[in-house]
Write an enzyme that holds these catalytic residues in place. Sequence first.
Site, PDB file in Angstrom:
ATOM      1  N   THR A 179      -0.853 -13.810  -3.540  1.00  0.00           N
ATOM      2  CA  THR A 179      -0.840 -12.418  -3.950  1.00  0.00           C
ATOM      3  C   THR A 179      -0.722 -11.550  -2.713  1.00  0.00           C
ATOM      4  O   THR A 179      -1.289 -11.860  -1.671  1.00  0.00           O
ATOM      5  CB  THR A 179      -2.119 -12.041  -4.715  1.00  0.00           C
ATOM      6  OG1 THR A 179      -2.094 -10.640  -4.959  1.00  0.00           O
ATOM      7  CG2 THR A 179      -3.394 -12.391  -3.960  1.00  0.00           C
ATOM      8  N   GLU A 325      -5.973 -13.005  -8.914  1.00  0.00           N
ATOM      9  CA  GLU A 325      -7.257 -13.657  -8.627  1.00  0.00           C
ATOM     10  C   GLU A 325      -8.075 -13.924  -9.889  1.00  0.00           C
ATOM     11  O   GLU A 325      -9.095 -14.611  -9.827  1.00  0.00           O
ATOM     12  CB  GLU A 325      -8.107 -12.784  -7.687  1.00  0.00           C
ATOM     13  CG  GLU A 325      -7.584 -12.674  -6.266  1.00  0.00           C
ATOM     14  CD  GLU A 325      -6.604 -11.517  -6.081  1.00  0.00           C
ATOM     15  OE1 GLU A 325      -5.964 -11.098  -7.076  1.00  0.00           O
ATOM     16  OE2 GLU A 325      -6.477 -11.040  -4.947  1.00  0.00           O
ATOM     17  N   LYS A 434       2.552  -0.136  -6.294  1.00  0.00           N
ATOM     18  CA  LYS A 434       2.957  -1.127  -7.293  1.00  0.00           C
ATOM     19  C   LYS A 434       4.233  -0.660  -7.967  1.00  0.00           C
ATOM     20  O   LYS A 434       4.223   0.271  -8.758  1.00  0.00           O
ATOM     21  CB  LYS A 434       1.853  -1.366  -8.305  1.00  0.00           C
ATOM     22  CG  LYS A 434       2.047  -2.706  -8.965  1.00  0.00           C
ATOM     23  CD  LYS A 434       0.758  -3.295  -9.441  1.00  0.00           C
ATOM     24  CE  LYS A 434       0.930  -4.785  -9.666  1.00  0.00           C
ATOM     25  NZ  LYS A 434      -0.106  -5.349 -10.499  1.00  0.00           N
ATOM     26  N   TRP A 439       4.123  -5.700  -5.672  1.00  0.00           N
ATOM     27  CA  TRP A 439       3.442  -4.916  -4.644  1.00  0.00           C
ATOM     28  C   TRP A 439       4.334  -4.607  -3.456  1.00  0.00           C
ATOM     29  O   TRP A 439       5.112  -5.440  -3.021  1.00  0.00           O
ATOM     30  CB  TRP A 439       2.235  -5.691  -4.112  1.00  0.00           C
ATOM     31  CG  TRP A 439       1.151  -5.868  -5.097  1.00  0.00           C
ATOM     32  CD1 TRP A 439       0.831  -7.017  -5.760  1.00  0.00           C
ATOM     33  CD2 TRP A 439       0.226  -4.878  -5.541  1.00  0.00           C
ATOM     34  NE1 TRP A 439      -0.238  -6.788  -6.579  1.00  0.00           N
ATOM     35  CE2 TRP A 439      -0.630  -5.487  -6.473  1.00  0.00           C
ATOM     36  CE3 TRP A 439       0.035  -3.521  -5.241  1.00  0.00           C
ATOM     37  CZ2 TRP A 439      -1.655  -4.804  -7.104  1.00  0.00           C
ATOM     38  CZ3 TRP A 439      -0.983  -2.843  -5.874  1.00  0.00           C
ATOM     39  CH2 TRP A 439      -1.818  -3.477  -6.799  1.00  0.00           C
TER      40      TRP A 439
HETATM   41  P1  AMP Z   1      -1.623  -8.627  -9.321  1.00  0.00           P
HETATM   42  O1  AMP Z   1      -2.584  -9.496  -8.637  1.00  0.00           O
HETATM   43  O2  AMP Z   1      -0.335  -8.470  -8.594  1.00  0.00           O
HETATM   44  O3  AMP Z   1      -1.429  -9.027 -10.729  1.00  0.00           O
HETATM   45  O4  AMP Z   1      -2.230  -7.148  -9.341  1.00  0.00           O
HETATM   46  C1  AMP Z   1      -3.526  -6.855  -9.783  1.00  0.00           C
HETATM   47  C2  AMP Z   1      -3.760  -5.380  -9.696  1.00  0.00           C
HETATM   48  O5  AMP Z   1      -2.880  -4.700 -10.598  1.00  0.00           O
HETATM   49  C3  AMP Z   1      -5.136  -4.907 -10.111  1.00  0.00           C
HETATM   50  O6  AMP Z   1      -6.081  -5.050  -9.074  1.00  0.00           O
HETATM   51  C4  AMP Z   1      -4.859  -3.446 -10.436  1.00  0.00           C
HETATM   52  O7  AMP Z   1      -4.783  -2.658  -9.262  1.00  0.00           O
HETATM   53  C5  AMP Z   1      -3.488  -3.521 -11.064  1.00  0.00           C
HETATM   54  N1  AMP Z   1      -3.616  -3.615 -12.533  1.00  0.00           N
HETATM   55  C6  AMP Z   1      -3.555  -4.725 -13.303  1.00  0.00           C
HETATM   56  N2  AMP Z   1      -3.686  -4.423 -14.605  1.00  0.00           N
HETATM   57  C7  AMP Z   1      -3.835  -3.073 -14.672  1.00  0.00           C
HETATM   58  C8  AMP Z   1      -4.018  -2.145 -15.734  1.00  0.00           C
HETATM   59  N3  AMP Z   1      -4.049  -2.529 -17.006  1.00  0.00           N
HETATM   60  N4  AMP Z   1      -4.155  -0.845 -15.402  1.00  0.00           N
HETATM   61  C9  AMP Z   1      -4.119  -0.434 -14.118  1.00  0.00           C
HETATM   62  N5  AMP Z   1      -3.933  -1.249 -13.066  1.00  0.00           N
HETATM   63  C10 AMP Z   1      -3.795  -2.564 -13.335  1.00  0.00           C
END
Ligand code: AMP
Length: 540
Positions: A179, A325, A434, A439
Amino acid sequence: MDGLMMNYPLTLVHLLERVNQLFGKVEVVSRLPDRSIHRYTYADFYRRARQLAKALQQAGIQRGDRVATLMWNHYRHLEAYFGIPACGAVTHTLNLRLHPNEIGYIANHAGDRILIVDDVLLPLFERFKNHARFERVLVVPHSATAGGYENYEDFIVRGEGAFDYPRLEENEAAAMCYTSGTTGKPKGVLYSHRALVLHSFAFALPDAFAVGQKDVLMALAPMFHANSHGIPYVGVMLGAKLVLPGPHVDGESLLELFQSQQVTVTTAVPTVWLMILEGLEKDPGRWRLAPKLRGLVGGSAPPESMIRGLDRHGVRILHLWGMTETTPAATVSRLKSYMRELSIEQKYAVRCRQGWPLPFVEIRAMGIQGEVPWDGETVGELQVRGPWVAASYYNMPEESRRWTEDGWFCTGDVCTIDSEGFMKIVDRTKDMIKSGGEWISSVDLESALMDHPAVRQAAVIAVPHPKWDERPLAVIVCKDGEKLDENDLCSYLGQKFSKWQLPDAFVFVNELPHTSTGKLLKSALREQYKGWKWAEGGRV
Ligand code: AMP
């Protein structure tokens, strides 16, 4: 006194055996890179996944070795999802959207021994192969040529015949995904068999995403990003028909597949749902979707207008929050039994929150003074723990500060939790952008910009974008007497970053706001540029 129950390991091997024994006739449908449709059954999948497992074993792959994939979502990737862990190894999904140098770094850090790569992705592989140290490269032939590499099909033929699984323990690693969800270097999350199995159970619960054998699941989120939100494992666990869209994830292609396969459950980031909504609005009445299509959305916050819009077209949106994670699903926003009387407005407000935790996941919001009350107002950093939450990153002791002494994972998200346990994300502490579910590190862009000989200071911030959720905007202070334009900076950054990671706009200013301690005050910049109007087009 211990209970007198069997100590039966929760492993993917059981799911693989079960799907063949009970649901061998159920189909797995893939759209391949050339847009053709490939169909086979779980019985075929089972046979080939085991062949892969045996061939890997014969090739000297040991328990715990990493085997990487650089692939789109299709049936051979599914074989890798199960065949690799079936021989005791770890499926490491490489994110093909990253810059080649970053992919090379990740493959090295993970110590990947073998790579399985789609032939259509060989040009990408060629760009990082000199940085990586794969012992063997197996090319998945979609268009007949393997370009001088070993052919995946020839490789798995060697695994024909009986295969004895190693006796795996449930806490052994089965999958791995890096990640870039916070600043700094990409970090490896190493999923155990047990975590993947328990996550699948929770995911399928009626009060979570309510998935069953009769559903048709589409693994729409990339299989190289947080395990396609877990859908491939859930599909195989339940013996539900699985649809894999390959690289064709534009609105029209997805709607076509939804319709032709009568998909009933899928997950995607808001950007993809917005494209689907656009397709539905463009031609109302054109698409005959399954009447009970449930769309799960996560990855960033979905706008309420999107949830309402999809509702109008009969697509029932369920909002989840999760991270790489957390395998990834950790919370879901569902109304409770006694909330039926809420007004429509109130119900939408609830559905826009990120929701309450799935069973066995715990959440808390921590402020400077400790845990903040569940009052829906007080803000704190979201922390989580549970059986499918990472306990550390792979070989990165310097990142151990992400876990508290009492064993919680600090997510970097800022939230409130109300008295009903509904969590709402209000901000992020991590300086990341994002864009369309992927990212972009603002810190990496800033350091690269500051390396430019004519740049004195640079700040890169996330600015809301109607299609991509967020896009990077760079605010630059040039050195005295220097003059730069967007093209100079883009070609400079292009040496290190992929095109979609470059800022969509550059603003040149005389100074940047700073805190009293001299830190860049990004919140002031975010405030200043929150109404920024993006030009048509952009870099994505
Ligand atoms: P990833 O590990 O790339 O899947 O990203 C995880 C991150 O995405 C989280 O820590 C949040 O910052 C963001 N995220 C995931 N789901 C949501 C959601 N439903 N609403 C807002 N942010 C989200």
